[in-house]
Structure formats: C-alpha cells, structure tokens
Scaffold this motif. Structure first.
Motif, PDB file in Angstrom:
ATOM      1  N   MET A 291       0.835  -1.196   0.000  1.00  0.00           N
ATOM      2  CA  MET A 291       0.000   0.000   0.000  1.00  0.00           C
ATOM      3  C   MET A 291       0.877   1.256   0.000  1.00  0.00           C
ATOM      4  SD  MET A 291      -2.887   1.123   2.789  1.00  0.00           S
ATOM      5  CE  MET A 291      -1.741   1.200   4.155  1.00  0.00           C
ATOM      6  N   SER A 292       0.504   2.251  -0.783  1.00  0.00           N
ATOM      7  CA  SER A 292       1.197   3.533  -0.736  1.00  0.00           C
ATOM      8  C   SER A 292       0.932   4.191   0.615  1.00  0.00           C
ATOM      9  CB  SER A 292       0.703   4.445  -1.850  1.00  0.00           C
ATOM     10  OG  SER A 292       1.013   3.892  -3.106  1.00  0.00           O
ATOM     11  N   SER A 293       1.882   5.014   1.044  1.00  0.00           N
ATOM     12  CA  SER A 293       1.729   5.600   2.373  1.00  0.00           C
ATOM     13  C   SER A 293       2.616   6.833   2.505  1.00  0.00           C
ATOM     14  CB  SER A 293       2.094   4.553   3.430  1.00  0.00           C
ATOM     15  OG  SER A 293       1.734   4.997   4.716  1.00  0.00           O
ATOM     16  N   MET A 316      24.413  26.281  25.131  1.00  0.00           N
ATOM     17  CA  MET A 316      24.481  27.087  23.922  1.00  0.00           C
ATOM     18  C   MET A 316      23.079  27.449  23.447  1.00  0.00           C
ATOM     19  SD  MET A 316      27.440  24.891  22.096  1.00  0.00           S
ATOM     20  CE  MET A 316      27.108  25.608  20.494  1.00  0.00           C
ATOM     21  N   PRO A 317      22.956  28.589  22.781  1.00  0.00           N
ATOM     22  CA  PRO A 317      21.640  29.011  22.315  1.00  0.00           C
ATOM     23  C   PRO A 317      21.229  28.223  21.082  1.00  0.00           C
ATOM     24  CG  PRO A 317      23.302  30.553  21.582  1.00  0.00           C
ATOM     25  CD  PRO A 317      24.017  29.523  22.400  1.00  0.00           C
ATOM     26  N   LEU A 318      19.944  27.952  20.976  1.00  0.00           N
ATOM     27  CA  LEU A 318      19.427  27.242  19.809  1.00  0.00           C
ATOM     28  C   LEU A 318      19.081  28.253  18.732  1.00  0.00           C
ATOM     29  CD1 LEU A 318      17.027  24.530  21.238  1.00  0.00           C
ATOM     30  CD2 LEU A 318      19.053  24.192  19.831  1.00  0.00           C
ATOM     31  N   GLU A 319      19.505  27.987  17.522  1.00  0.00           N
ATOM     32  CA  GLU A 319      19.136  28.931  16.470  1.00  0.00           C
ATOM     33  C   GLU A 319      17.652  28.815  16.150  1.00  0.00           C
ATOM     34  OE1 GLU A 319      21.135  25.993  13.150  1.00  0.00           O
ATOM     35  OE2 GLU A 319      22.228  27.377  14.446  1.00  0.00           O
ATOM     36  N   ASN A 320      17.140  27.612  16.310  1.00  0.00           N
ATOM     37  CA  ASN A 320      15.753  27.400  15.960  1.00  0.00           C
ATOM     38  C   ASN A 320      15.134  26.367  16.896  1.00  0.00           C
ATOM     39  OD1 ASN A 320      13.357  27.416  14.700  1.00  0.00           O
ATOM     40  ND2 ASN A 320      14.179  27.128  12.632  1.00  0.00           N
ATOM     41  N   SER A 321      14.197  26.797  17.717  1.00  0.00           N
ATOM     42  CA  SER A 321      13.629  25.886  18.706  1.00  0.00           C
ATOM     43  C   SER A 321      12.451  25.094  18.176  1.00  0.00           C
ATOM     44  CB  SER A 321      13.148  26.671  19.929  1.00  0.00           C
ATOM     45  OG  SER A 321      14.146  27.520  20.400  1.00  0.00           O
ATOM     46  N   HIS A 322      11.972  25.481  17.005  1.00  0.00           N
ATOM     47  CA  HIS A 322      10.790  24.814  16.466  1.00  0.00           C
ATOM     48  C   HIS A 322      11.105  24.356  15.057  1.00  0.00           C
ATOM     49  CE1 HIS A 322       9.478  27.062  19.831  1.00  0.00           C
ATOM     50  NE2 HIS A 322       9.338  28.205  19.182  1.00  0.00           N
ATOM     51  N   VAL A 323      11.077  23.054  14.861  1.00  0.00           N
ATOM     52  CA  VAL A 323      11.462  22.521  13.555  1.00  0.00           C
ATOM     53  C   VAL A 323      10.333  21.675  12.993  1.00  0.00           C
ATOM     54  CG1 VAL A 323      13.051  20.977  12.366  1.00  0.00           C
ATOM     55  CG2 VAL A 323      13.912  22.533  14.120  1.00  0.00           C
ATOM     56  N   ILE A 324       9.970  21.938  11.764  1.00  0.00           N
ATOM     57  CA  ILE A 324       8.958  21.123  11.100  1.00  0.00           C
ATOM     58  C   ILE A 324       9.585  20.442   9.894  1.00  0.00           C
ATOM     59  CG2 ILE A 324       6.766  21.132   9.857  1.00  0.00           C
ATOM     60  CD1 ILE A 324       5.684  23.096  11.602  1.00  0.00           C
ATOM     61  N   LEU A 325       9.499  19.136   9.860  1.00  0.00           N
ATOM     62  CA  LEU A 325      10.082  18.387   8.743  1.00  0.00           C
ATOM     63  C   LEU A 325       8.978  17.873   7.828  1.00  0.00           C
ATOM     64  CD1 LEU A 325      12.811  16.417  10.706  1.00  0.00           C
ATOM     65  CD2 LEU A 325      13.060  18.527   9.400  1.00  0.00           C
ATOM     66  N   LYS A 326       9.321  17.737   6.552  1.00  0.00           N
ATOM     67  CA  LYS A 326       8.327  17.293   5.577  1.00  0.00           C
ATOM     68  C   LYS A 326       8.360  15.776   5.437  1.00  0.00           C
ATOM     69  CE  LYS A 326       6.899  21.068   2.909  1.00  0.00           C
ATOM     70  NZ  LYS A 326       6.553  21.641   4.236  1.00  0.00           N
ATOM     71  N   PRO A 327       7.177  15.181   5.378  1.00  0.00           N
ATOM     72  CA  PRO A 327       7.121  13.741   5.107  1.00  0.00           C
ATOM     73  C   PRO A 327       7.266  13.500   3.602  1.00  0.00           C
ATOM     74  CG  PRO A 327       4.924  14.588   5.417  1.00  0.00           C
ATOM     75  CD  PRO A 327       5.852  15.759   5.575  1.00  0.00           C
ATOM     76  N   THR A 328       7.429  12.246   3.227  1.00  0.00           N
ATOM     77  CA  THR A 328       7.518  11.921   1.801  1.00  0.00           C
ATOM     78  C   THR A 328       6.462  10.884   1.450  1.00  0.00           C
ATOM     79  OG1 THR A 328       9.153  10.221   2.277  1.00  0.00           O
ATOM     80  CG2 THR A 328       9.990  12.373   1.664  1.00  0.00           C
ATOM     81  N   LEU A 329       6.010  10.971   0.211  1.00  0.00           N
ATOM     82  CA  LEU A 329       4.980  10.034  -0.239  1.00  0.00           C
ATOM     83  C   LEU A 329       5.663   8.815  -0.857  1.00  0.00           C
ATOM     84  CD1 LEU A 329       2.020   9.411  -0.784  1.00  0.00           C
ATOM     85  CD2 LEU A 329       2.205  10.746  -2.892  1.00  0.00           C
ATOM     86  N   VAL A 330       5.369   7.637  -0.303  1.00  0.00           N
ATOM     87  CA  VAL A 330       5.957   6.413  -0.833  1.00  0.00           C
ATOM     88  C   VAL A 330       4.900   5.708  -1.679  1.00  0.00           C
ATOM     89  CG1 VAL A 330       6.958   4.182  -0.277  1.00  0.00           C
ATOM     90  CG2 VAL A 330       7.482   6.173   1.141  1.00  0.00           C
TER      91      VAL A 330
END
Lengths: 339, 339
Positions: A291-293, A316-330
């Motif tokens: 099945m595709s997912s 150390m300071p964080l440059e970016n505290s909020h990170v959103i990553l993209k999913p991929t379509l298989v």
DNA sequence: GATGTTGCTTTGAACGATCCAGCCATGATG
DNA sequence: CATCATGGCTGGATCGTTCAAAGCAACATC
C-alpha cells in the motif's frame, strides 16, 4: 561471578601510581589528549589498554553534574500496526543519543502528571540530564511544568496552539496528506475521500486539513469520515465513502488504510493496476501489503531532537527551537499477496 | 532555566546544618527511618519536604557502587505485527524494574559482539548493574561472555542447547502450539497443517514440535510449510496447505496467521462459524481481526526476569535459574470486519 | 640578571552520598 | 559501685572523577 574481588578495578589513581604520573595526567590522556606530551601519553595509554580500564561514569557524573542520560516515557502499545512508528522512533532516538554519548533511560508512568513528577525527580537526583516527550496535544501541561522545574526538555510533536513555546520537532502531516491527495488527483480521481480520526485530535485534524487543501475546488467535503483507529473502522468507513461515490481514499493511518483496502477487495471495485488508497506512517505492514503511504522522517526527527537537547545542555543558544520536517509520499503498486 | 543558580540544591549536609543534626541522621531518616527517634525524624522530614530535597542518585551510586540501571538492547523492528510483542515486553520490563527501584537503559548496537562489548563497558563504568538479553539462539555467545566479564545477566529466551546454563526465563512455545492443535482436533479436524519459519530457528522448531505432538497419529506430516515470516508468505503457504487437503492451520506467528486468513477468504473455503486458523503471540492485530492465537505471558516473564536479576544483584542465591512459563490459548470467533 | 612566556605536570578541593567505628548518656545487672 | 548493654547520634574516611590553581623547568625577551 567469582571474579568480583580477584583484582580491584583500576582507577585513575591506581593507573597513575602504576605509570608514575599524577591522576590528572591520566585524566587528561582520556579527556584532553592534546595537552599531554606524546611520550607520556603513550605510556599511559599502554597502561590503560593493559588494565582494561573504563572511566567510572558515576565518578565523572558526580563531578561534572551530568549523567549523560535522557529520560523518556514509554507509552503502552495501542495497536501493533501504528505502534511500529513509535518503535522506530525509540530505536533511532537511542541510536542518535548514543552517537553523542547519551543514553536513553525509560520510564513507565500512569499519566502525564506522574510523568512530570518522575522526570523532575530524576532530574533533581541527577539521574537524567533532560527529557524527551512524545504524544503532545493541545493544552499539554508537561512542557511548561518541566520548564518551570528546570528540566531541559524537547518534544516530538508540537505543543498545539502554543507553537511558539518550548523546544520541539514535528512532521508536517498536512503537507503529507495534501501531497497524497494531489497525487490521486494527478491520476485522474475527482472524488477523493478522507478516513480520519475522531476529534479532538490535533494530529488528525492537521492531516485532514491537508486533504482539504488537496481537494480544493472538487467539492469533496462530503467524503470525510472520522472514527477511532483500526482495521475494522477503516473497512467500514471505506465502504461508506465508496457508497457516497468516492473512488480514491487518503487515510490518517495505515490501519485505516489497510482496512480500506479490504473493503475495496470485498466489493471488487474495478481499479487500475493498484488500489487508490494511501495510508500514513509507511509501517512495515503497509510495505508488506504493497500500500502507498506517507512516510515520516522519523530518524531525522530523532537526530534533530538529540541535537537540540545536547546544545541546550551545553548552555548554547538554539538557532531554531521549532522545527517542522516534511514527510515523503511512498508509492507502491500493490504487488502484494492479496492483489 | 534561569532558576538554576537561584538556590543551591539541598544536600544531606545542608539539611543537616539546617535541622541541627548530623548528615548521617538525615541519611538514616531516608534509608533507615526506624533507627531515628520519632521526634528527630519528624523534624528532619519536615525540612526535607520544605526544601524539596531529592537524594542524589549519583552520590549514592558512587558510594554503594550500584547505579540501579539495567542495560537492554533494543532490536530494530522487523515487522510491525510481531514487533508488538517486543514492545509489550519492553514496557513491562521497564515497569517491573521500576517497581523495584531499577530503570531500564537502552542500547542500540550493530551485532551481538558489540552488544557484549557495550554492556561490559557500561558495567565496568558502573553505568549499569546488569543486563537483560533477548533473542537468544543456539550457540549464542553473549551469556557466556557476559558472565566471564562479571556482568550479571538474565535472558528472555533460553540458551538453546545449553539449557542448564545461565539465568533465563522462557515460554513453552511447543506447549502452546500443541494446545492449539488439540483444540482444532477437538473441533473435529483431522487434517491440521502448520505454517512455520525456515530453519534453523530454535523458537520456530519448538513451536513446530508442539504441532507434531498435537497431530500424533493423524498422519499430517505432509502438512508442514516453513517460510520466512510475513503476511504474503502466510497466504501462499496456506493456499498450498489447503491444496494438500488441510482444513485447519496452526501458525508460528500472527503474521503468518493473518496471511492464512486471507487465503481462506479468497478461496471461499466453507468453514464453521470461524475460520480454523490459530496464530501466535496474540498481537493487537490478531485481536482486531478476531483470530485465535497463542498468548505469551509477557508480563509474567518480565516480572520473573527482574526478580531474578535483583536477587542476583543482592548476592542472594537463586532457587531456580531456569524458568519456563506456559502460554495460553486465546479463542476468538472472527467477529471481525472481514468475516 | 630580572622578567615573562610557554609547555607539561601536579596538588588541593570539591561533587553527595554511605560505611563504619566510636561516643555519650541512660539504665540494667552483678 | 563497677561493668556492660543499648538506643541514638556523630564524624572521619571513602567511592572516582574533574576543576582550578599552582608548580616547575626550559627558553626567550628586555
């Protein structure tokens, strides 16, 4: 077993005496080799190798006030299929932590408040240096309370509704379902349904919104069914959506997707070379069923989380505290047994 | 975050000074309350509560030479369905350990030798007090090596072929498949097949032997197929066995069992009120599909393992180093969606 | 010759707890 | 009265490490 007291364990002091240098020099050979003269260094290294010496993590922790442990709550397994993704997460979290010298310490607790309490206790007792949360939701009290207690915390999953607070990594589920929907459109489908989860469920709503964006202009708003997660619910929901004229389905989970597949088969719906159902999480079962997912970048999430908490721990300071990553379509072609 | 240095963390010494007693007395209030006079005890307890004091696990560990941590290797998830049982195990292991004051420390390593090496290192460095192994097999070098290195070890799974060595808990898989087979016989089946795993696989052979005992006298020896694990393989194997005249199936896993179910359905085999296929491990998916399955007493295993390693760590002798627990047969009626 | 500078090494002092031996009243026993 | 046991508490030593500061040559600089 009986070897315990044969030879006392080597320590910095015993090694130092043996080689004829001071303890600090031995310590330096281990932690700052470059400050020790090569000749001395070699002698010490030889003695270390010969004795099989391992630095005492505890002695070190006492002095440095760092245990190099991360606390993490293990949630009970709800469903074998969707549980697989937490399994992957745990595995990669442990691996990434290990890569930076940390280890994951498990917790099992009854509820969120016990989780906060236990993590705070462990942190105060110097058993853990920080915490990794999962299963965040709108109104989740944990990040705030932990921060108030001074426990460095990172979360997999955003604090819904308060996205500008805390330190977190999340996956853009909506982007995933949107891509899935657009893929089905590109195949010619114009009646695309969505099998989602009952509200309130922030993750589920996010995924639903992605589908909504994807079907914009098609008038598919009637093709939405939200239920609890499961194979059975997926099959029931799919039957209903097919009856309403849907030809393709996007699902909030692989469980729902697999259930939907069985509905297609039972009704012997004429489809192309593969059944137009797309699941979510790309679990092993989806793979097995062909099945595709939508696949979450779980390993990248763990890496990011560990990176964030370690830099935080180093002050150390964080440059970016909020990170959103993209999913991929298989995409898959249902080369499966049950085609 | 900014609270860090506001007030220095309370310690035994600071509390003692505050109350006007010696550190040892405060320590005793925590560890041996009965030796302290009630009046003193109350004063100390009040101070402890007021200050929010938590004993430093690290200071304690340094002195007692016990970290109260158990090392455990996390295996990668092979299959979402069967992975569920390891998940359950991990959860209950952590829970049982916590019940005795221990915590589980995760490891991810590439192979058995790295596992032994890492566990030994951690043990020497006093990070862990002992190790919990899983996935044992014939010729497994880990228990011996760990014992040679003085690492207290318990295993879930027997050391096949050397059952009289080591400290382990296992489930009598053969008894489970035998019971499943006998149940099918009691339903009137006389052609009962077995879907198992490719050899060599000690666990799989054990389960196969149980089936063999169960079909004794029926002449079913031709109804054995051994493949890799998976839904697809289960479906293929079942088709073949049905073609050879099998009417009921016992399977080495729920994956195989679920695959077999689909084969029954596709071929529209006339069955009674439920399809006579019995899986193994009673995973959530089997539950969802309504398939009967052999259930391992996972929680009891964890409890036993933790009990064994803690008594071992206390230097007490074990009355029984080898424990075999019986699984139970969970019968279901396929009230499932896909009936 | 006095004064730095550099490279390598040592020393004392924590970090926070528990083990262990001993102290000091009190009261019982001979 | 002397002796001993007991309950309650104390203080030194210790676990193994790292931090911070200082020591000590050898060598360069003024």
């Amino acid at each position: 077993m009986t070897f315990d007291q044969r030879t006392p364990k080597p320590t910095l002091v015993s090694l130092a005496r043996q080689v004829g240098v001071s303890r600090q020099t031995v310590s330096n050979v281990i932690n700052n080799p470059e400050v020790v003269k090569p000749g001395t260094r070699e002698k010490v290294l030889a003695a270390i190798r010969a004795s099989g010496y391992r630095p005492s993590a505890i002695g070190r922790a006492l002095r440095t006030r760092r245990s190099m442990n991360l606390g993490h709550r293990l949630f009970p397994v709800a469903d074998g299929i969707n549980g697989a993704i937490m399994d992957r997460f745990l595995h990669s979290l442990s691996e990434e932590a290990q890569g930076r010298g940390f280890r994951v310490n498990l917790l099992t607790v009854e509820d969120d408040l016990h989780e906060v309490e236990t993590l705070t206790d462990l942190h105060q007792g110097l058993s853990i240096d920080g915490a990794v949360l999962t299963h965040t939701y709108a109104g989740d009290p944990r990040p705030d309370r932990l921060e108030a207690s001074g426990v460095p915390t990172v979360a997999w999953g955003r604090p819904w509704g308060k996205e500008d607070t805390g330190t977190w990594v999340d996956v853009d589920g909506g982007a995933g379902t949107e891509e899935a929907t657009l893929h089905l459109r590109s195949l010619g489908h114009t009646r695309i349904g969505f099998l989602g989860w009952q509200r309130p469920n922030n993750v589920g709503e996010d995924r639903c919104n992605g589908w909504l964006r994807g079907v914009a202009g098609l008038g598919c708003e009637d093709l939405l069914i939200e239920s609890t997660d499961g194979l059975y619910e997926g099959a029931q929901g799919a039957k209903e959506l097919l009856a309403r004229g849907a030809t393709a389905l996007v699902c909030a989970s692989d469980s729902l997707g697999l259930g939907a597949l069985t509905a297609y088969r039972q009704q012997a719906i004429p489809t192309g070379p593969s059944i137009p159902v797309i699941g979510f999480d790309d679990t092993p079962v989806a793979r097995a069923a062909g099945m595709s997912s939508v696949a979450q970048p779980v390993e990248a999430c763990s890496r990011q989380l560990v990176s964030m908490i370690t830099t935080q721990l180093q002050g150390m300071p964080l440059e970016n505290s909020h990170v959103i990553l993209k999913p991929t379509l298989v995409l898959r072609n249902l080369q499966s047994f049950a085609r």
